[in-house]
Design an enzyme around this catalytic site. Structure first.
Site, PDB file in Angstrom:
ATOM      1  N   ARG A   1       0.755  -1.208   0.646  1.00 44.15           N
ATOM      2  CA  ARG A   1      -0.217   0.144   0.000  1.00 44.15           C
ATOM      3  C   ARG A   1       0.911   1.377   0.448  1.00 44.15           C
ATOM      4  NH1 ARG A   1      -5.141  -0.422   2.069  1.00 44.15           N
ATOM      5  NH2 ARG A   1      -4.824   1.690   3.559  1.00 44.15           N
TER       6      ARG A   1
ATOM      7  N   ARG B   1       9.194   6.312  -4.148  1.00 42.34           N
ATOM      8  CA  ARG B   1       9.296   6.958  -4.373  1.00 42.34           C
ATOM      9  C   ARG B   1      10.761   7.509  -5.070  1.00 42.34           C
ATOM     10  NH1 ARG B   1       5.755  10.060  -3.177  1.00 42.34           N
ATOM     11  NH2 ARG B   1       3.230   9.033  -3.694  1.00 42.34           N
TER      12      ARG B   1
ATOM     13  N   ARG C   1      -8.500  -6.645  13.801  1.00 43.72           N
ATOM     14  CA  ARG C   1      -7.416  -5.796  14.623  1.00 43.72           C
ATOM     15  C   ARG C   1      -9.052  -4.640  14.948  1.00 43.72           C
ATOM     16  NH1 ARG C   1      -3.675  -5.767  17.882  1.00 43.72           N
ATOM     17  NH2 ARG C   1      -1.893  -4.550  17.693  1.00 43.72           N
TER      18      ARG C   1
ATOM     19  N   ARG D   1       0.070   6.920  15.551  1.00 49.55           N
ATOM     20  CA  ARG D   1       0.377   7.742  15.135  1.00 49.55           C
ATOM     21  C   ARG D   1      -1.220   8.936  16.338  1.00 49.55           C
ATOM     22  NH1 ARG D   1      -2.535   5.452   9.456  1.00 49.55           N
ATOM     23  NH2 ARG D   1      -3.699   4.563  10.135  1.00 49.55           N
TER      24      ARG D   1
ATOM     25  N   GLU E   1      -4.101   7.486  18.038  1.00 50.82           N
ATOM     26  CA  GLU E   1      -4.434   5.559  17.519  1.00 50.82           C
ATOM     27  C   GLU E   1      -3.976   5.109  18.795  1.00 50.82           C
ATOM     28  OE1 GLU E   1      -5.628   6.447  13.357  1.00 50.82           O
ATOM     29  OE2 GLU E   1      -4.338   3.900  13.699  1.00 50.82           O
TER      30      GLU E   1
ATOM     31  N   TYR F   1      -9.893  -5.415   3.204  1.00 48.92           N
ATOM     32  CA  TYR F   1      -8.752  -3.393   3.464  1.00 48.92           C
ATOM     33  C   TYR F   1      -9.719  -3.485   2.495  1.00 48.92           C
ATOM     34  CZ  TYR F   1      -4.729  -1.235   5.856  1.00 48.92           C
ATOM     35  OH  TYR F   1      -4.545  -0.399   6.337  1.00 48.92           O
TER      36      TYR F   1
ATOM     37  N   ASP G   1     -10.225   0.281   1.179  1.00 48.62           N
ATOM     38  CA  ASP G   1      -9.808   2.020   0.994  1.00 48.62           C
ATOM     39  C   ASP G   1     -11.445   2.980   1.346  1.00 48.62           C
ATOM     40  OD1 ASP G   1      -7.633   2.634   1.786  1.00 48.62           O
ATOM     41  OD2 ASP G   1      -6.605   2.468  -0.564  1.00 48.62           O
TER      42      ASP G   1
HETATM   43  N1  UDP Z   1       3.341   1.274   7.385  1.00 49.78           N
HETATM   44  C1  UDP Z   1       4.550   1.402   8.491  1.00 49.78           C
HETATM   45  N2  UDP Z   1       5.132   2.722   8.720  1.00 49.78           N
HETATM   46  C2  UDP Z   1       4.878   3.644   8.920  1.00 49.78           C
HETATM   47  C3  UDP Z   1       3.372   4.082   8.066  1.00 49.78           C
HETATM   48  C4  UDP Z   1       2.426   2.592   7.297  1.00 49.78           C
HETATM   49  O1  UDP Z   1       5.483   1.095   8.465  1.00 49.78           O
HETATM   50  O2  UDP Z   1       4.995   4.513   9.251  1.00 49.78           O
HETATM   51  C5  UDP Z   1       2.620  -0.156   6.994  1.00 49.78           C
HETATM   52  C6  UDP Z   1       2.296  -0.787   7.723  1.00 49.78           C
HETATM   53  O3  UDP Z   1       2.830  -1.887   7.564  1.00 49.78           O
HETATM   54  C7  UDP Z   1       0.865  -0.080   7.938  1.00 49.78           C
HETATM   55  C8  UDP Z   1       0.417  -0.411   6.453  1.00 49.78           C
HETATM   56  O4  UDP Z   1       1.657   0.285   5.688  1.00 49.78           O
HETATM   57  O5  UDP Z   1       0.025  -1.436   7.885  1.00 49.78           O
HETATM   58  C9  UDP Z   1      -0.615   0.823   5.802  1.00 49.78           C
HETATM   59  O6  UDP Z   1      -0.286   1.681   6.061  1.00 49.78           O
HETATM   60  P1  UDP Z   1      -1.378   2.802   5.993  1.00 49.78           P
HETATM   61  O7  UDP Z   1      -1.072   4.433   6.519  1.00 49.78           O
HETATM   62  O8  UDP Z   1      -1.671   2.892   4.556  1.00 49.78           O
HETATM   63  O9  UDP Z   1      -2.719   2.572   6.384  1.00 49.78           O
HETATM   64  P2  UDP Z   1      -4.023   2.924   7.164  1.00 49.78           P
HETATM   65  O10 UDP Z   1      -3.975   4.582   6.921  1.00 49.78           O
HETATM   66  O11 UDP Z   1      -4.589   2.301   6.050  1.00 49.78           O
HETATM   67  O12 UDP Z   1      -4.242   2.371   8.156  1.00 49.78           O
END
Ligand code: UDP
Length: 381
Positions: free
Chosen positions: A177, A181, A256, A287, A308, A357, A359
């Site tokens: 996901r 870059r 989860r 976060r 969170e 999962y 979006d």
């Molecule tokens: N991820 C990570 N570090 C970060 C942010 C995301 O390793 O700082 C990885 C982690 O495995 C996570 C996945 O990327 O489960 C998807 O993150 P995303 O932020 O897309 O998840 P969402 O916003 O759906 O909770």
């Protein structure tokens, strides 16, 4: 007739995006719809509320992003979007890095300045770890993609906190996901369209459900009277958990969960960014969101921030992320077969109903596809 008092054509269980799009489209075609939701508000996890004049996303940050023009045009019927672009900052034990992994991150991590230097650094780390041709799990996938330093500092701790299990036990698709870059570009998403509704998400649902043909009952649990609902309604759109619909006959699907702690601060800028990820293993939250930075419509001098925390799921908690590992995927297939047997009566949709999962834009797309199928004959006549 206890529930179907108005000769409704549809019962829709859940007022999240899948159910609400379905309701809106059904009403547009003259169908009568009863919607029920066990929560006391509409919108599912997209629900936002105002606090200190600020739109707080009650179930975690929702940034709408898509490449699908049809979906983008569709949601824009109900709201105007601002020009928010998600640019996440990571904190690893006080060190700060830009996300997603891009030239800024590589410079901060190694001092590399050109794409060639960064690619060489990543290749060197990949070689040292032993090249993995077919990554079997998230750890192998991450290291082969981005090397060990970034894996150790920005991925491992965050991922293991978020999912509550070791990165060697997680499927590799989760990390796909996140973009990698070789540009100085901090935009978290690769999609063409992105933003946050200027009036929050809840107003979208209020508009979708405004028709006189749609009645909404909040605080109503489908399972308190499931048999009666099934008997009384000709067609049911169900967006709750698929295993609970079938009384867990094939066992429980794992999820989860998250919980959120909100704080109000006497400041209009607490952390200087909308989202900061805490990527070490020790900080208990993953976060912190500062909502006023998602839009600028707040009262002066106040800010709402939300921490969170990932947590284990059980039936008393909200389900956020499906754990799509092998075991759960096999269980889900059994439920899918049950759902196929009653497809004429009940349609399953959304993240909970499909154990995906998703979006937001994927749910919109899925709902529009299903609506087209549902009303194929009606629309043709
Ligand atoms: N991820 C990570 N570090 C970060 C942010 C995301 O390793 O700082 C990885 C982690 O495995 C996570 C996945 O990327 O489960 C998807 O993150 P995303 O932020 O897309 O998840 P969402 O916003 O759906 O909770």
């Amino acid at each position: 007739m206890k529930h179907n008092t108005k000769n409704y054509d549809y019962l829709i269980v859940g007022t999240g995006p899948y159910g609400s799009i379905f309701a809106y489209e059904a009403a547009k075609r003259g169908k009568r719809v009863l919607m029920i939701d066990k929560r006391d508000h509409i919108g599912g996890n997209m629900y936002t509320r105002k606090e200190q004049g600020i739109n707080v996303h009650e179930y975690g940050a929702h940034i709408f992003h898509t490449d699908n023009k049809e979906v983008w045009d569709y949601i824009n019927q109900f709201t105007e979007f601002n020009n928010y672009i998600n640019q996440v900052v990571a904190d690893y034990k006080g060190e700060r890095y830009n996300l997603p992994f891009n030239m800024n991150t590589f410079y901060q991590m190694w001092g590399t300045k050109t794409p060639e230097e960064a690619a060489a650094k990543i290749a060197e780390q990949r070689e040292a770890a032993g090249v993995i041709a077919h990554p079997k799990n998230l750890e192998e996938q991450a290291i082969s993609l981005i090397g060990t330093d970034i894996y150790e500092k920005l991925i491992k701790g965050y991922t293991e906190k978020q999912w509550g299990r070791s990165a060697t036990e997680l499927p590799s698709f989760i990390i796909k996901r996140l973009p990698v870059r070789y540009l100085y570009d901090n935009n978290y998403f690769n999609h063409r369209y992105q933003g946050v509704p200027v009036n929050g998400y809840t107003s979208i649902f209020e508009k979708m459900l405004a028709s006189d043909l749609i009645d909404v009952q909040l605080g109503v649990n489908f399972f308190a009277d499931k048999e009666a609902y099934l008997a009384e309604f000709p067609r049911i759109i169900y967006t709750g958990m698929i295993d609970s619909f079938f009384d867990y006959i094939h066992g429980e699907l794992e999820w989860r969960s998250l919980h959120f702690e909100h704080e109000i601060h006497d400041s209009n800028n607490v952390q200087g960014n909308a989202v900061i990820n805490y990527t070490d293993a020790e900080t208990p939250y993953t976060r912190v969101m500062e909502w006023r930075h998602f839009d600028q419509n707040s009262d002066e001098g106040k800010s709402v921030i939300t921490k969170e925390y990932p947590q284990n799921w059980d039936k008393t908690k909200e389900a956020y992320y499906p754990v799509n590992d092998h075991k759960n995927s096999e269980i889900f297939k059994l439920y899918r077969k049950e759902a196929d047997k009653i497809a004429d009566k009940v349609k399953f949709g959304g993240r909970l109903g499909n154990y995906q999962y998703y979006d937001m834009d994927m749910v919109f797309h899925a709902a529009l596809v299903d609506v087209a199928k549902e009303f194929k004959n009606f629309d043709a006549s």
